[in-house]
Design a protein around this motif. Structure first.
Motif, PDB file in Angstrom:
ATOM      1  N   ALA A  98       0.830  -1.202   0.000  1.00 55.50           N
ATOM      2  CA  ALA A  98       0.000   0.000   0.000  1.00 55.50           C
ATOM      3  C   ALA A  98       0.868   1.257   0.000  1.00 55.50           C
ATOM      4  N   PRO A  99       0.497   2.253  -0.792  1.00 56.42           N
ATOM      5  CA  PRO A  99       1.129   3.558  -0.604  1.00 56.42           C
ATOM      6  C   PRO A  99       0.745   4.080   0.776  1.00 56.42           C
ATOM      7  N   PHE A 100       1.484   5.043   1.288  1.00 56.75           N
ATOM      8  CA  PHE A 100       1.229   5.503   2.653  1.00 56.75           C
ATOM      9  C   PHE A 100       1.534   6.979   2.787  1.00 56.75           C
ATOM     10  N   GLU A 101       1.116   7.533   3.901  1.00 60.73           N
ATOM     11  CA  GLU A 101       1.475   8.882   4.285  1.00 60.73           C
ATOM     12  C   GLU A 101       1.782   8.871   5.777  1.00 60.73           C
ATOM     13  N   GLN A 102       2.459   9.887   6.258  1.00 66.74           N
ATOM     14  CA  GLN A 102       2.741   9.967   7.686  1.00 66.74           C
ATOM     15  C   GLN A 102       1.429  10.010   8.474  1.00 66.74           C
ATOM     16  N   HIS A 103       1.350   9.199   9.518  1.00 62.28           N
ATOM     17  CA  HIS A 103       0.150   9.150  10.343  1.00 62.28           C
ATOM     18  C   HIS A 103      -0.041  10.449  11.122  1.00 62.28           C
ATOM     19  N   CYS A 104       1.054  11.135  11.397  1.00 62.07           N
ATOM     20  CA  CYS A 104       1.019  12.360  12.186  1.00 62.07           C
ATOM     21  C   CYS A 104       1.705  13.478  11.399  1.00 62.07           C
ATOM     22  N   SER A 105       1.076  14.631  11.348  1.00 57.59           N
ATOM     23  CA  SER A 105       1.634  15.764  10.587  1.00 57.59           C
ATOM     24  C   SER A 105       2.545  16.659  11.432  1.00 57.59           C
ATOM     25  N   LEU A 106       2.657  16.377  12.731  1.00 53.41           N
ATOM     26  CA  LEU A 106       3.432  17.258  13.607  1.00 53.41           C
ATOM     27  C   LEU A 106       4.925  17.323  13.258  1.00 53.41           C
ATOM     28  N   PRO A 107       5.572  16.217  12.871  1.00 45.99           N
ATOM     29  CA  PRO A 107       6.989  16.354  12.499  1.00 45.99           C
ATOM     30  C   PRO A 107       7.196  17.356  11.365  1.00 45.99           C
ATOM     31  N   GLU A 108       6.335  17.305  10.366  1.00 43.33           N
ATOM     32  CA  GLU A 108       6.463  18.239   9.246  1.00 43.33           C
ATOM     33  C   GLU A 108       6.167  19.671   9.689  1.00 43.33           C
ATOM     34  N   SER A 109       5.234  19.828  10.631  1.00 43.28           N
ATOM     35  CA  SER A 109       4.932  21.177  11.122  1.00 43.28           C
ATOM     36  C   SER A 109       6.125  21.784  11.850  1.00 43.28           C
ATOM     37  N   LEU A 110       6.983  20.926  12.415  1.00 44.16           N
ATOM     38  CA  LEU A 110       8.206  21.398  13.071  1.00 44.16           C
ATOM     39  C   LEU A 110       9.329  21.651  12.073  1.00 44.16           C
ATOM     40  N   GLY A 111       9.139  21.198  10.840  1.00 43.24           N
ATOM     41  CA  GLY A 111      10.152  21.387   9.813  1.00 43.24           C
ATOM     42  C   GLY A 111      10.956  20.151   9.485  1.00 43.24           C
ATOM     43  N   CYS A 112      10.587  18.999  10.042  1.00 39.63           N
ATOM     44  CA  CYS A 112      11.320  17.761   9.765  1.00 39.63           C
ATOM     45  C   CYS A 112      11.174  17.382   8.288  1.00 39.63           C
ATOM     46  N   GLU A 113      12.274  17.035   7.672  1.00 41.79           N
ATOM     47  CA  GLU A 113      12.255  16.656   6.264  1.00 41.79           C
ATOM     48  C   GLU A 113      11.832  15.196   6.091  1.00 41.79           C
ATOM     49  N   LEU A 114      11.251  14.925   4.918  1.00 46.78           N
ATOM     50  CA  LEU A 114      10.879  13.570   4.533  1.00 46.78           C
ATOM     51  C   LEU A 114      11.802  13.074   3.431  1.00 46.78           C
ATOM     52  N   THR A 115      11.925  11.760   3.327  1.00 47.44           N
ATOM     53  CA  THR A 115      12.671  11.159   2.219  1.00 47.44           C
ATOM     54  C   THR A 115      11.782  11.128   0.976  1.00 47.44           C
ATOM     55  N   GLU A 116      12.342  10.684  -0.141  1.00 45.66           N
ATOM     56  CA  GLU A 116      11.561  10.544  -1.369  1.00 45.66           C
ATOM     57  C   GLU A 116      10.418   9.551  -1.189  1.00 45.66           C
ATOM     58  N   GLN A 117      10.591   8.597  -0.281  1.00 44.32           N
ATOM     59  CA  GLN A 117       9.562   7.587  -0.030  1.00 44.32           C
ATOM     60  C   GLN A 117       8.464   8.080   0.909  1.00 44.32           C
ATOM     61  N   GLY A 118       8.648   9.285   1.482  1.00 46.02           N
ATOM     62  CA  GLY A 118       7.646   9.816   2.400  1.00 46.02           C
ATOM     63  C   GLY A 118       7.894   9.454   3.847  1.00 46.02           C
ATOM     64  N   LEU A 119       9.085   8.935   4.146  1.00 47.13           N
ATOM     65  CA  LEU A 119       9.461   8.594   5.520  1.00 47.13           C
ATOM     66  C   LEU A 119      10.233   9.755   6.146  1.00 47.13           C
ATOM     67  N   LEU A 120      10.201   9.831   7.477  1.00 46.71           N
ATOM     68  CA  LEU A 120      10.977  10.870   8.144  1.00 46.71           C
ATOM     69  C   LEU A 120      12.474  10.619   7.932  1.00 46.71           C
ATOM     70  N   LYS A 121      13.164  11.646   7.540  1.00 51.51           N
ATOM     71  CA  LYS A 121      14.595  11.529   7.286  1.00 51.51           C
ATOM     72  C   LYS A 121      15.343  11.598   8.618  1.00 51.51           C
ATOM     73  N   VAL A 122      16.160  10.581   8.883  1.00 52.01           N
ATOM     74  CA  VAL A 122      16.930  10.539  10.123  1.00 52.01           C
ATOM     75  C   VAL A 122      18.383  10.224   9.809  1.00 52.01           C
ATOM     76  N   ASP A 123      19.270  10.577  10.752  1.00 51.63           N
ATOM     77  CA  ASP A 123      20.676  10.227  10.610  1.00 51.63           C
ATOM     78  C   ASP A 123      20.917   8.879  11.299  1.00 51.63           C
ATOM     79  N   PRO A 124      22.152   8.375  11.343  1.00 51.08           N
ATOM     80  CA  PRO A 124      22.399   7.065  11.965  1.00 51.08           C
ATOM     81  C   PRO A 124      22.036   6.994  13.451  1.00 51.08           C
ATOM     82  N   PHE A 125      21.814   8.153  14.095  1.00 50.63           N
ATOM     83  CA  PHE A 125      21.452   8.181  15.506  1.00 50.63           C
ATOM     84  C   PHE A 125      19.958   8.466  15.704  1.00 50.63           C
ATOM     85  N   GLN A 126      19.213   8.370  14.605  1.00 55.75           N
ATOM     86  CA  GLN A 126      17.758   8.552  14.584  1.00 55.75           C
ATOM     87  C   GLN A 126      17.308   9.973  14.908  1.00 55.75           C
TER      88      GLN A 126
END
Length: 303
Positions: free
Chosen positions: A231-259
């Motif tokens: 299934a295609p998906f979207e973030q269940h919660c919009s708050l990370p994006e409201s804070l300015g968190c970037e998403l990957t091309e797949q629509g996942l939250l972008k994190v570094d190796p330390f999350q």
């Protein structure tokens, strides 16, 4: 319950990943608030698999046991509700809930998962997680050697069919419209006796979520015991994006190796940033995120 005015960490999302992070932080003596609205994405799935010590257990039982164990740590508290606002402040973060409660913290962890976007096909949603499946590692053993369908098209359909053929040879690919497979892919699938059906789907006939037939718009039907669908998906919660968190091309939250997300002080764990979705992966991600958050607080305080 009396809540603190300020926490070390607020975890938004209290399913497997959020609870795992809460345990890691509770054992690190951190004051933690877990905010959860009680709607895990696998709430319709009857059994969880491929999670050692819990193989075959009901998801709700796993999470209930986990919450009981996390509740043992006196610095961890729970709030049943929906977080609707997140604001970055000079000293950390301010989280507001739907009921109007406001909590503050030094760090925030989003363990909020994703929302699957299912096709508007009668019976599809009712079967999702029961007999319409996303992951052969989670559910493939239970439907091994059964009459199985894959609903997909193009390159993804070819790769999916190749994978699922490990669990069953009684396989048909439903492209739900004109096939986008290359000639080479089509010939390869036919070589491995994968039937390709290009009819558009009208509905799924099922009994209590257990699929029986795929009914096509031309009124033909095919009998199956299981269907795989990514299934295609979207973030269940919009708050990370409201804070300015970037998403990957797949629509996942972008994190570094330390999350860590792209916003300082904001971390993510579980399905909201992991491509491979499973309870075991979510638990592992949460445990690691908790340790990384604690380490960051230590580094900031030890000056």
């Amino acid at each position: 319950m009396i809540y603190n005015n300020k926490y070390d960490v607020i975890i938004i999302g209290g399913s497997y990943s959020g609870l795992s992070a809460a345990m890691s932080l509770g054992r690190s003596l951190r004051h933690v608030l877990v905010i959860d609205s009680g709607l895990p994405c696998n709430r319709q799935t009857p059994h969880s698999h491929n999670f050692i010590t819990h193989d075959g257990e009901k998801p709700a039982i796993i999470s209930a046991k986990a919450k009981t164990q996390v509740d043992f740590y006196e610095t961890v508290q729970f709030y049943n509700g929906l977080a609707i606002s997140a604001i970055k402040t000079e000293s950390g973060f301010e989280i507001e809930t739907q009921s109007g409660k406001i909590f503050t913290s030094k760090k925030v962890l989003f363990a909020t998962g994703v929302k699957d976007l299912l096709p508007q096909i009668p019976g599809f949603a009712e079967c999702w997680g029961i007999s319409v499946l996303h992951c052969p590692y989670c559910h493939g053993y239970e439907v091994k050697k059964e009459k199985t369908a894959i609903v997909a098209n193009g390159d993804m359909a070819f790769d999916y069919a190749k994978m699922i053929s490990n669990w069953t040879k009684d396989l048909r690919l439903i492209t739900n419209g004109k096939s986008k497979l290359t000639l080479e892919q089509t010939q390869m699938l036919k070589k491995h006796k994968v039937e390709i059906i290009e009819h558009e789907i009208e509905a799924l006939e099922h009994e209590n979520g257990n699929v029986q037939h795929i009914v096509f718009k031309n009124q033909s039907k095919v009998s199956v015991k299981a269907i795989y669908f990514r299934a295609p998906f979207e973030q269940h919660c919009s708050l990370p994006e409201s804070l300015g968190c970037e998403l990957t091309e797949q629509g996942l939250l972008k994190v570094d190796p330390f999350q860590k997300t792209t916003i300082a002080g904001v971390f993510a764990s579980g399905d909201c940033h992991i491509q491979a979705r499973s309870v075991a992966m979510a638990v592992s991600s949460g445990s690691f995120a908790g340790a990384m958050i604690n380490r960051e607080i230590i580094d900031e305080e030890f000056i």
